[in-house]
Design an enzyme around this catalytic site. Sequence first.
Site, PDB file in Angstrom:
ATOM      1  N   SER A   1      81.215  42.415  31.180  1.00  0.00           N
ATOM      2  CA  SER A   1      80.622  41.413  30.686  1.00  0.00           C
ATOM      3  C   SER A   1      79.477  41.728  29.160  1.00  0.00           C
ATOM      4  CB  SER A   1      79.647  41.293  32.002  1.00  0.00           C
ATOM      5  OG  SER A   1      78.927  39.774  31.561  1.00  0.00           O
TER       6      SER A   1
ATOM      7  N   HIS B   1      84.556  39.932  29.150  1.00  0.00           N
ATOM      8  CA  HIS B   1      84.106  39.264  29.306  1.00  0.00           C
ATOM      9  C   HIS B   1      82.961  38.505  29.221  1.00  0.00           C
ATOM     10  CE1 HIS B   1      83.856  37.131  33.322  1.00  0.00           C
ATOM     11  NE2 HIS B   1      82.446  37.357  33.827  1.00  0.00           N
TER      12      HIS B   1
ATOM     13  N   ASP C   1      79.938  35.496  29.469  1.00  0.00           N
ATOM     14  CA  ASP C   1      79.679  33.960  30.609  1.00  0.00           C
ATOM     15  C   ASP C   1      79.188  33.432  29.581  1.00  0.00           C
ATOM     16  OD1 ASP C   1      80.331  35.484  32.882  1.00  0.00           O
ATOM     17  OD2 ASP C   1      79.051  37.292  32.353  1.00  0.00           O
TER      18      ASP C   1
ATOM     19  N   MET D   1      76.511  29.695  30.331  1.00  0.00           N
ATOM     20  CA  MET D   1      76.249  28.679  31.253  1.00  0.00           C
ATOM     21  C   MET D   1      75.513  27.913  30.223  1.00  0.00           C
ATOM     22  SD  MET D   1      74.060  32.183  33.510  1.00  0.00           S
ATOM     23  CE  MET D   1      75.286  33.868  33.533  1.00  0.00           C
TER      24      MET D   1
ATOM     25  N   HIS E   1      84.406  32.833  31.093  1.00  0.00           N
ATOM     26  CA  HIS E   1      83.496  32.402  32.260  1.00  0.00           C
ATOM     27  C   HIS E   1      83.099  31.302  32.414  1.00  0.00           C
ATOM     28  CE1 HIS E   1      81.515  33.489  36.420  1.00  0.00           C
ATOM     29  NE2 HIS E   1      81.993  32.560  36.883  1.00  0.00           N
TER      30      HIS E   1
ATOM     31  N   MET F   1      80.068  29.163  33.940  1.00  0.00           N
ATOM     32  CA  MET F   1      79.121  28.556  34.935  1.00  0.00           C
ATOM     33  C   MET F   1      79.185  27.089  34.315  1.00  0.00           C
ATOM     34  SD  MET F   1      77.982  32.369  35.758  1.00  0.00           S
ATOM     35  CE  MET F   1      79.055  32.566  34.188  1.00  0.00           C
TER      36      MET F   1
ATOM     37  N   MET G   1      84.106  35.604  42.667  1.00  0.00           N
ATOM     38  CA  MET G   1      82.623  35.826  42.648  1.00  0.00           C
ATOM     39  C   MET G   1      81.892  36.899  43.506  1.00  0.00           C
ATOM     40  SD  MET G   1      81.605  34.269  39.271  1.00  0.00           S
ATOM     41  CE  MET G   1      80.430  35.263  40.012  1.00  0.00           C
TER      42      MET G   1
ATOM     43  N   GLY H   1      74.489  33.624  38.098  1.00  0.00           N
ATOM     44  CA  GLY H   1      74.123  33.129  37.134  1.00  0.00           C
ATOM     45  C   GLY H   1      73.461  33.852  36.531  1.00  0.00           C
ATOM     46  N   PHE H   2      73.221  35.346  37.193  1.00  0.00           N
ATOM     47  CA  PHE H   2      72.451  36.091  36.897  1.00  0.00           C
ATOM     48  C   PHE H   2      73.858  37.960  37.076  1.00  0.00           C
ATOM     49  CE2 PHE H   2      68.987  32.962  37.457  1.00  0.00           C
ATOM     50  CZ  PHE H   2      68.629  33.139  36.532  1.00  0.00           C
ATOM     51  N   GLY H   3      72.867  38.647  35.608  1.00  0.00           N
ATOM     52  CA  GLY H   3      73.227  39.898  36.165  1.00  0.00           C
ATOM     53  C   GLY H   3      72.359  40.378  36.993  1.00  0.00           C
ATOM     54  N   GLY H   4      72.912  41.521  37.304  1.00  0.00           N
ATOM     55  CA  GLY H   4      71.935  42.622  37.413  1.00  0.00           C
ATOM     56  C   GLY H   4      71.790  42.358  39.422  1.00  0.00           C
TER      57      GLY H   4
ATOM     58  N   ASP I   1      83.424  39.497  40.223  1.00  0.00           N
ATOM     59  CA  ASP I   1      83.051  39.337  39.655  1.00  0.00           C
ATOM     60  C   ASP I   1      81.485  39.756  40.183  1.00  0.00           C
ATOM     61  OD1 ASP I   1      80.636  38.897  37.570  1.00  0.00           O
ATOM     62  OD2 ASP I   1      81.794  37.082  36.213  1.00  0.00           O
ATOM     63  N   GLY I   2      79.956  40.919  39.530  1.00  0.00           N
ATOM     64  CA  GLY I   2      79.645  40.281  40.502  1.00  0.00           C
ATOM     65  C   GLY I   2      79.111  41.685  40.933  1.00  0.00           C
ATOM     66  N   GLY I   3      78.416  42.702  40.508  1.00  0.00           N
ATOM     67  CA  GLY I   3      77.915  43.984  41.577  1.00  0.00           C
ATOM     68  C   GLY I   3      78.764  44.751  41.131  1.00  0.00           C
TER      69      GLY I   3
ATOM     70  N   GLY J   1      78.907  44.003  34.143  1.00  0.00           N
ATOM     71  CA  GLY J   1      77.998  44.108  32.850  1.00  0.00           C
ATOM     72  C   GLY J   1      76.334  45.103  32.867  1.00  0.00           C
TER      73      GLY J   1
HETATM   74  O1  LIG Z   1      79.542  35.642  36.313  1.00  0.00           O
HETATM   75  C1  LIG Z   1      77.971  36.241  35.818  1.00  0.00           C
HETATM   76  C2  LIG Z   1      77.380  36.367  37.049  1.00  0.00           C
HETATM   77  O2  LIG Z   1      76.907  35.092  36.791  1.00  0.00           O
HETATM   78  C3  LIG Z   1      78.121  37.748  35.174  1.00  0.00           C
HETATM   79  O3  LIG Z   1      79.229  38.032  34.731  1.00  0.00           O
HETATM   80  C4  LIG Z   1      78.127  39.138  36.490  1.00  0.00           C
HETATM   81  O4  LIG Z   1      76.929  39.513  37.123  1.00  0.00           O
HETATM   82  C5  LIG Z   1      78.119  40.569  35.632  1.00  0.00           C
HETATM   83  O5  LIG Z   1      77.018  41.226  36.108  1.00  0.00           O
HETATM   84  P1  LIG Z   1      76.678  42.414  37.328  1.00  0.00           P
HETATM   85  O6  LIG Z   1      77.552  43.427  36.779  1.00  0.00           O
HETATM   86  O7  LIG Z   1      75.707  42.355  36.217  1.00  0.00           O
HETATM   87  O8  LIG Z   1      76.709  41.525  38.057  1.00  0.00           O
HETATM   88 CO   LIG Z   2      81.049  36.333  34.847  1.00  0.00          CO
END
Ligand SMILES: O=C(CO)[C@H](O)[C@H](O)COP(=O)(O)O
Ligand SMILES: [Co+2]
Length: 217
Positions: free
Chosen positions: A9, A34, A36, A38, A67, A69, A138, A143-146, A176-178, A198
């Site tokens: 991402s 990817h 994102d 928003m 993606h 959002m 998801m 909304g946020f990475g990490g 997607d996420g974590g 990401g």
């Molecule tokens: O859609 C997303 C957040 O809404 C991102 O794609 C996702 O969070 C990727 O980040 P990470 O791998 O750091 O979790």
């Molecule tokens: Co995403």
Amino acid sequence: MTDYYIAPSILSGNFGKFTEEAIRLEAAGADWLHIDIMDGHFVDNLTFGAGVVGAMRPYSKLFFDCHLMVENPENYVTAFAEAGADSMSIHVEATSHIHGALQKIRAAGMKASVVINPGTPVSAIEPVLTLVDMVLVMTVNPGFGGQSFLTECLEKVSDLAMFRKLRNLNFDIEVDGGITDETIALAKQAGANAFVAGSFTFSGEPAEQIRKLKAQL
Ligand SMILES: O=C(CO)[C@H](O)[C@H](O)COP(=O)(O)O
Ligand SMILES: [Co+2]
């Protein structure tokens, strides 16, 4: 044979250097990019729109996995098609017209993908599973990475894989996420074949981080 895709991402990359980041990720072995989007309404964060996607397009051969959002994503289908997006993933929670919106994406020549948030059950998208090329599950709240991977979402991945088999359907399943070199194995085992990463990708040298992810597939 299953095809697996690593989709770094750009959300975790340098926002001052989108094009350079896209080039760097392609050289690092990414399968998809990817992206994102928003809107500050559907999620409490703002990124960028189709203009930035179009600006990166001439510099990358990667599959642009967009993606969205955003609320009412059907309003942006033409803009993303013209920008050169390969797929649009839209949230079932973001529109009253998910069926028509997915049809519109395919009619515009892109792959259509439906997304479910951690609090949304698979039953909410069952009526449109014949219309999609991919389902994005998801594994964090958007909304946020990490953020940390929500293991409880994996049951939905296995339910989708089962539904796909029973109905003889053919969609990809993305998470997607974590995603890290540990959680990717859990997601794969549940039935996912596309993995967004990401913060993990950018927490070291992207080529090395992507290699660690691919080693788990
Ligand atoms: O859609 C997303 C957040 O809404 C991102 O794609 C996702 O969070 C990727 O980040 P990470 O791998 O750091 O979790
Ligand atoms: Co995403």
